[in-house]
Scaffold this motif. Structure first.
Motif, mmCIF file in Angstrom:
data_model
loop_
_atom_site.group_PDB
_atom_site.id
_atom_site.type_symbol
_atom_site.label_atom_id
_atom_site.label_comp_id
_atom_site.label_asym_id
_atom_site.label_seq_id
_atom_site.Cartn_x
_atom_site.Cartn_y
_atom_site.Cartn_z
ATOM 1 N N ASN A 145 0.823 -1.204 0.000
ATOM 2 C CA ASN A 145 0.000 0.000 0.000
ATOM 3 C C ASN A 145 0.864 1.264 0.000
ATOM 4 O O ASN A 145 0.582 2.232 -0.724
ATOM 5 N N SER A 146 1.935 1.243 0.789
ATOM 6 C CA SER A 146 2.814 2.420 0.854
ATOM 7 C C SER A 146 3.531 2.651 -0.472
ATOM 8 O O SER A 146 3.679 3.796 -0.923
ATOM 9 N N GLY A 150 3.385 5.830 -3.289
ATOM 10 C CA GLY A 150 4.605 6.614 -3.418
ATOM 11 C C GLY A 150 5.217 7.037 -2.105
ATOM 12 O O GLY A 150 5.988 8.011 -2.062
ATOM 13 N N LEU A 151 4.924 6.305 -1.016
ATOM 14 C CA LEU A 151 5.431 6.685 0.305
ATOM 15 C C LEU A 151 6.772 6.049 0.633
ATOM 16 O O LEU A 151 7.473 6.526 1.531
ATOM 17 N N ILE A 152 7.135 4.978 -0.058
ATOM 18 C CA ILE A 152 8.429 4.332 0.169
ATOM 19 C C ILE A 152 9.077 4.070 -1.183
ATOM 20 O O ILE A 152 8.387 3.830 -2.183
ATOM 21 N N PRO A 153 10.408 4.106 -1.248
ATOM 22 C CA PRO A 153 11.091 3.809 -2.513
ATOM 23 C C PRO A 153 11.079 2.318 -2.818
ATOM 24 O O PRO A 153 10.708 1.485 -1.978
ATOM 25 N N ASP A 156 13.208 -0.001 -0.405
ATOM 26 C CA ASP A 156 12.570 -0.326 0.876
ATOM 27 C C ASP A 156 11.436 -1.323 0.687
ATOM 28 O O ASP A 156 11.214 -2.207 1.535
ATOM 29 N N TYR A 157 10.718 -1.194 -0.404
ATOM 30 C CA TYR A 157 9.640 -2.142 -0.704
ATOM 31 C C TYR A 157 10.195 -3.545 -0.929
ATOM 32 O O TYR A 157 9.649 -4.537 -0.425
ATOM 33 N N ARG A 433 4.064 5.562 6.098
ATOM 34 C CA ARG A 433 4.830 4.328 6.029
ATOM 35 C C ARG A 433 5.092 3.725 7.400
ATOM 36 O O ARG A 433 5.723 2.667 7.500
ATOM 37 N N LEU A 434 4.646 4.382 8.458
ATOM 38 C CA LEU A 434 4.995 3.939 9.803
ATOM 39 C C LEU A 434 4.435 2.559 10.124
ATOM 40 O O LEU A 434 5.080 1.771 10.826
ATOM 41 N N ALA A 435 3.236 2.248 9.631
ATOM 42 C CA ALA A 435 2.651 0.933 9.922
ATOM 43 C C ALA A 435 3.538 -0.185 9.383
ATOM 44 O O ALA A 435 3.787 -1.191 10.064
ATOM 45 N N GLY A 436 4.045 -0.019 8.155
ATOM 46 C CA GLY A 436 4.941 -1.028 7.592
ATOM 47 C C GLY A 436 6.273 -1.100 8.317
ATOM 48 O O GLY A 436 6.829 -2.184 8.501
#
Length: 459
Positions: A145-146, A150-153, A156-157, A433-436
């Motif tokens: 979802n992040s 576009g919340l994480i590169p 990181d994904y 992105r904090l939840a992930g």
């Protein structure tokens, strides 16, 4: 008058004499003699009652009203176990046989029977495995979802997917679900394929780093295809995927190197591209039967040495890219690769030295981030996590080479991870992105549990 009195007296005397002749000699009539059937029934009742007084086990019961005679003005009910019911036939009671003694269980059956503590521990283990898989699934959903927002590169994904699916594969192997590995790898491939399509649909050549991310995503997809082909034992597909890995890694490094020269790519992206070439060459050598690969590690170490020099230059000029934790991490990466190089040369003393320096430097970077930068807001939870991952990698390599320090190293790593878990649990705002990032910390903790479980099963 006297004649009348005399007549009455004579009649009374006559009646008295007649009564003496007719009356029996005893004053009470004797009781009738009891019958044989009544005596037998009473004896049967007394025998059953005596047995009841001595019997302690009462499992199933039956009424004897039909077999015993009833007494007047009293309802008698006797209950005895079914296996000792007397059979009354033709006025005779058969001898009651004692209750059968249950057969003893064989010793091997008693030995195989699990005690209560073992069953309880099995339920706890199953519950922990379910919780581990649930946390991994949460990490997959949250990181997907992040990334789509576009919340994480991409890097990181990819790290989140690798950690989550490695955890699920280990949990499946512990539960003897070997076939689940191929299914899980295909699930991860579908997510990576979706990421490639999303980057292609973005189609912004002018965006900084976009084309490099697209090539990197294709490289990750090829690496996953290579792993799937290895699990499927399809050597032809392995060779095809390996050719794509070599081509895409060269292209990826070329793009990042050019971006790095003009300042569009950061040191982390440049390091990641250099590592991709190193891994591609190692896989090529392993596939063709060449165990030692000195050239790729030397080239990779040279690139890391350039990164270290650049970070130190930034640090000497007071730039943010030369912050103390980044200096420590650049040195830790270089020493880790040098430790791998000497390990392949079978030089354990030099390898231990470099792994030890890498462990100390990555630990120092982790402490700076969690003690100073995170409370100030200049480092996030993901920054703390990545520094711990490098610390853990160096410590694990050193523990395998120097077992005398393994207990101390493991204790420090576990203490650091527990502190990260406590820090993550204190975060209440889990938007973005904090939840992930929080799920990643918990997934690392669960991975530690799986490793301990695997080691206990091997003993």
């Amino acid at each position: 008058m006297s004649d009348r009195i005399h007549f009455c007296f004579s009649c009374s005397l006559l009646l008295f004499m007649v009564g003496l002749v007719i009356a029996p000699s005893g004053s009470q009539s004797p009781l009738p003699e009891p019958s044989l059937h009544s005596h037998t029934s009473f004896q049967s009742q007394q025998t059953v009652q005596n047995f009841l007084d001595e019997e302690s086990e009462q499992t199933a019961f039956v009424s004897l009203n039909e077999g015993l005679p009833e007494k007047k003005n009293k309802d008698i009910k006797h209950y005895i176990p079914l296996n000792v019911v007397p059979q009354i036939m033709a006025g005779k009671t058969e001898q009651q046989s004692p209750a059968p003694v249950p057969a003893l269980k064989p010793k091997n059956q008693l030995r195989n029977q699990k005690p209560l503590k073992t069953r309880s521990s099995s339920r706890t283990l199953r519950r922990n495995l379910e919780q581990t898989v649930t946390t991994a699934n949460d990490l997959i959903k949250q990181s997907e979802n992040s990334f789509s927002r576009g919340l994480i590169p991409l890097a990181d994904y990819n790290l989140a997917l690798n950690l989550a699916y490695d955890t699920k594969i280990k949990a499946a192997e512990i539960q003897n679900q070997g076939r689940a590995k191929l299914q899980l790898l295909n699930e991860k491939r579908n997510l990576i394929q979706t990421a490639v399509e999303q980057l292609q649909a973005f189609n912004q050549p002018a965006a900084q780093g976009w084309y490099g991310d697209l090539v990197h995503a294709r490289l990750i997809l090829a690496q996953n295809d290579y792993e799937i082909a290895g699990v499927s034992q399809n050597r032809d597909r392995q060779q095809t995927a390996l050719g794509q890995i070599s081509r895409l890694s060269d292209q990826y490094y070329s793009i990042r190197d050019e971006e790095f020269q003009v300042g569009e790519a950061g040191l982390t992206e440049y390091r990641r591209a250099s590592r991709a070439i190193n891994l591609a060459r190692q896989e090529q050598n392993l596939f063709h039967g060449m165990k030692k690969d000195e050239r790729s590690l030397m080239n990779y170490a040279e690139d890391l040495r350039q990164i270290e020099s650049a970070v130190e230059w930034f640090s000497s000029n007071g730039a943010g890219l030369g912050r103390a934790d980044l200096v420590d991490l650049s040195k830790a990466h270089l020493n880790y690769v040098q430790g791998q190089y000497y390990q392949k040369q079978n030089k354990e003393s030099e390898s231990q030295q470099f792994f030890n320096e890498s462990m100390q430097q990555s630990k120092a970077a982790w402490e700076l981030r969690i003690d100073q930068y995170y409370p100030r807001g200049t480092a996030n939870l993901h920054d703390i996590t990545t520094s711990w991952i490098l610390w853990n990698a160096s410590g694990t390599e050193l523990s395998e080479l120097k077992s005398s320090q393994s207990a101390t190293i493991k204790k420090e790593l576990t203490s650091g991870l527990d502190r990260m878990v406590n820090t993550a649990d204190q975060i209440t705002d889990r938007r973005g992105r904090l939840a992930g990032d929080i799920s990643m910390v918990h997934c690392l903790k669960n991975s530690e549990f799986l490793i301990e479980l695997e080691n206990s099963q091997k003993k």
